[in-house]
Enzyme design. Structure first.
Site, PDB file in Angstrom:
ATOM      1  CB  SER A 173       8.870  -3.806  -1.286  1.00 54.33           C
ATOM      2  OG  SER A 173       9.565  -2.106  -2.143  1.00 54.33           O
ATOM      3  CG  ASP A 217       0.811   1.659  -1.376  1.00 55.88           C
ATOM      4  OD1 ASP A 217       0.074   0.985  -2.449  1.00 55.88           O
ATOM      5  OD2 ASP A 217       2.044   2.629  -2.109  1.00 55.88           O
TER       6      ASP A 217
END
Ligand code: ADP
Ligand code: NG1
Ligand code: MG
Length: 488
Positions: A173, A217
């Site tokens: 996130s 990521d």
């Protein structure tokens, strides 16, 4: 207000001939499933700023299928982008210099800074209990301002955020938020950047928060593609499609133990241990250790295979943790030089597990390559392929648990529960110390698997009381990376 989608050529025309995002970030028709969230986001934007947002960026989270804690050592990883994402509605404001930031979720407080340009000079790693949410956004803005030419930078920006990636759980996130902030600022400036550059700049930008991540990521956030996982290589950054077996389904399950990576030293300690292991291996092999920062540097200098590197680790590094003084002795250096080259605090009392960490990295890097080749092999039958992939995932988990020591008791119980429910393989995903598990099952069994896992792990668990379990245990499939959408 309707959300429009336009082709790239329409976009170029709309922007007076200047190509935005280049041949890079897709400008897509938004998925129907986004509608409810988009309406809520747009109305939140209007209520806070009394204006219409002009465009929207979407950046997904990810699940890493295999290759944990190897990206910052220079090795390839195999993640896929997931459906859960961060959406940011944006409007450039040329009548004041402020960054105004708001979040649909009221637990994240609004943020205002009167001079957007000053964010370039901000220090964002000065926190004790973990960073405030907006600092991740500021990382992306700061990273963007550093690469956008001055004359293109917007005076001010209004932005509203809406995210549904479970936070602090290894599904990235944080990087979705940093990357969305970067993409929003770059696009508001009509600055052109490739996806790879966006990913590289976002990875550097997220390090401003204080954690020394490797770039996986942000890479999958921009390079992700529906239908296939990606083998991500670093230096230079490249993504290769990995076609997953048709019958395989990957289920994400949350252990309900959160871990905010920037709130502890766990992550950076592993990065440091890997750096020191690389330097000690280099020194023991008669190489100049001062030019070595990552395990892959030592590996490349030695010209050995990954298997040979694991053997070198077993031979050259001992199991008891290394003390600072011993490392200085081996490297024939002073604490001051070790501080300068390797970022070890001069007077540290910390001990370092070099053998365990390096062994994990070389073996895990080899598992990533095996995972890809098992996916690609034509000579395997379907059951054998799934069995081999499952075994690689399970070995990865054992290694993270015992050598890398980044699991969590709840994660280990969840992995066991997934295995007991018939998973072909299960492992922690992301940085660890809590967060999520990824388990592999098959199409025909996935519904039963999820139901059984709910019964076995969540139903009698105090931590799960009152939770909507659909958000905590769910099947997933490879989705697209970042995209841009336009409001009418
Ligand atoms: P993850 O594994 O989810 O990337 P991190 O520990 O790296 O976990 O960072 C998570 C942090 O990112 C959260 O604590 C929060 O500050 C921020 N964050 C994540 N999602 C959101 C969101 N939707 N809105 C605001 N901040 C968010
Ligand atoms: P998460 O799970 O998002 O905290 C981190 C790092 C990755 C990688 C993994 C472990 C960042 C932004 N992310 O991810 O680079 O090292 O842990 O494989 O630092
Ligand atoms: Mg993160």
């Amino acid at each position: 207000m309707a959300l429009l989608w336009k082709t790239r050529s329409e976009m170029s025309a709309a922007q007076n001939g200047s190509l935005i995002g280049g041949e890079t970030i897709s400008i897509l028709k938004p998925d129907e499933r986004l509608k409810g969230r988009l309406d809520a986001l747009a109305s939140h934007f209007r209520s806070r700023f009394q204006r219409e947002p002009s465009f929207l960026v979407r950046v997904p989270g990810r699940v890493n299928l295999i290759g944990e804690h190897v990206d910052y050592c220079g090795y390839s990883v195999c993640p896929m982008a997931i459906e859960q994402d961060v959406l940011v509605a944006v409007c450039r404001s040329d009548d004041d210099d402020a960054l105004r930031l708001t979040n649909v979720d009221s637990k994240y407080q609004d943020y205002l800074h009167n001079d957007l340009q000053e964010i370039r000079k901000f220090r964002l790693d000065n926190h004790t209990l973990g960073p405030a949410w907006y600092k991740y956004f500021l990382c992306g803005v700061k990273g963007a301002l550093e690469v956008i030419p001055e004359k293109r930078r917007p005076r001010g920006v209004l932005a509203a955020v809406c995210g549904n990636i479970p936070p602090n759980a290894g599904l990235s996130s944080s990087s979705a938020l940093v990357s969305a902030a970067l993409l929003a600022t770059v696009h508001a400036s009509q600055h052109e950047m490739s996806k790879e550059d966006m990913a590289t700049v976002s990875a550097s930008a997220e390090r401003y928060i204080g954690t020394q991540g490797g770039g996986m990521d942000q890479a999958i956030a921009f390079l992700g593609k529906a239908g296939s996982a990606k083998l991500i290589e670093f230096n230079p950054l490249r993504g290769f499609d990995v076609k997953l077996p048709d019958d395989a389904v990957f289920v994400i399950a949350h252990s309900l133990a959160d871990h905010n990576k920037a709130a502890t030293n766990d992550f950076n300690t592993r990065v440091l241990e890997c750096r020191l292991a690389a330097q000690v291996i280099a020194r023991r092999s008669g190489l100049e250790w001062r030019s070595v920062q990552k395990l892959i540097d030592a590996h490349q200098l030695l010209g050995a295979s990954l298997e040979e590197m694991a053997a070198i680790v077993s031979r050259e590094l001992h199991e008891p943790p290394y003390e600072h003084q011993e490392i200085c002795q081996i490297l024939d250096t002073t604490p001051e030089e070790l501080n300068r080259i390797s970022k070890v605090p001069v007077d540290t009392k910390q001990k370092f597990k070099l053998r365990q960490r390096a062994l994990h990295v070389f073996e895990e890097a080899a598992r990533v390559l095996s995972f890809r080749s098992v996916c690609e092999r034509k000579d395997l039958d379907a059951a054998d392929r799934l069995r081999q992939l499952g075994n690689l995932m399970s070995s990865s988990h054992s290694s993270l648990q015992s050598l890398y020591e980044c699991s969590h008791p709840r994660i280990d119980v969840l992995v066991e529960a997934a295995n007991a429910c018939g998973a072909l393989g299960a492992r922690l995903t992301g940085a660890g110390w809590g967060g999520c598990v990824v388990a592999m099952t098959t199409n025909d069994r996935v519904e039963d698997f999820v139901e059984n896992l709910k019964k076995k792990f969540y139903h009698n668990d105090e931590c799960a009381k009152g939770l909507d379990l659909m958000r905590y245990v769910f099947p997933t499939e490879p989705k697209n990376g970042a995209s841009i959408h336009y409001f009418q």
